[in-house]
Design a protein around this motif. Structure first.
Motif: not given
Length: 233
Positions: A130, A185-187, A189-191, A196
């Protein structure tokens, strides 16, 4: 991998006043990161993130776009790099620009090598990774570290450490440095962190690329190291 490169630069610095605009071997410190980011082909868009009109003007003079200045809550000592990056990701999304990854280039690490970023992007292509960060071999191994009690007594920092091992026999250990951060970017936003769980490292073991300028002493050492390596090249 469509990538937004972000150069964060606050206007105020307590330990080194106006650090980002101070001359570092012929250029403002921030200009070293701007120059690298503008030349590196893996970045699709480069923006400078700042709360300072003066820094914004210097960035624009260098040909780099500066979007809206950071809001006040992102210009404090306690504002995290992740929170700043997330704010810019949402600003970009509102403008119709979307990215697979975000690269963070801290101006306090002025020297970078494109091959390290090439390696980082290659590692990040793995769906099981990630984020990627720059690391260097530690100078002081954690096996030889202690905590100290009020009475001066020492206790091993790691209970399982073996103090009898010679330096050359210790297991490899690495410290994170500030010259390279790349996250999907997804990681992010999520973390809401650049670290991460599934983070990998790129070894940046040259002394001039492992710089992190935070104090006047750091500044003097960094100038001496960069001069030395520039003269040796």
């Amino acid at each position: 991998m469509n990538t937004l490169a972000l150069i964060p630069a606050r206007g105020q610095s307590k330990r080194v006043p106006r650090k980002n605009l101070r001359d570092f071997l012929g250029m403002p410190l921030i200009a070293w990161s701007i120059r690298f980011a503008a030349a590196y082909p893996g970045f699709d868009r480069v923006v400078v993130s700042t709360d300072s009109e003066e820094i914004a003007g210097a960035a624009r003079d260098a040909g780099i776009e500066v979007p809206d200045l950071r809001p006040g809550h992102l210009a404090t000592d306690t504002a995290s790099s992740a929170s700043v990056a997330l704010w810019h990701v949402e600003q970009e999304a509102a403008a119709g620009r979307h990215y697979d990854a975000v690269a963070l280039l801290q101006p306090t690490s002025p020297i970078r090598r494109p091959e390290r970023w090439d390696e980082a992007f290659a590692i990040a292509a793995d769906p099981q990774v990630d984020a990627v960060v720059g690391v260097r071999p530690v100078r002081d191994h954690p096996f030889h570290a202690f905590t100290r009690a009020e009475n001066g007594g020492l206790k091993r920092f790691l209970d399982h450490s073996d103090l009898s091992l010679r330096s050359q026999d210790l297991p490899p250990a690495y410290a994170v440095i500030g010259n390279l951060y790349l996250i999907k970017t997804a990681a992010l936003r999520e973390r809401a962190t650049f670290f991460p769980d599934r983070t990998a490292g790129v070894v940046c073991d040259a002394p001039d690329e492992a710089l992190d300028i935070d104090t006047e002493d750091d500044w003097m050492v960094a100038e001496a190291i960069v001069k030395h390596y520039a003269g040796a090249s």
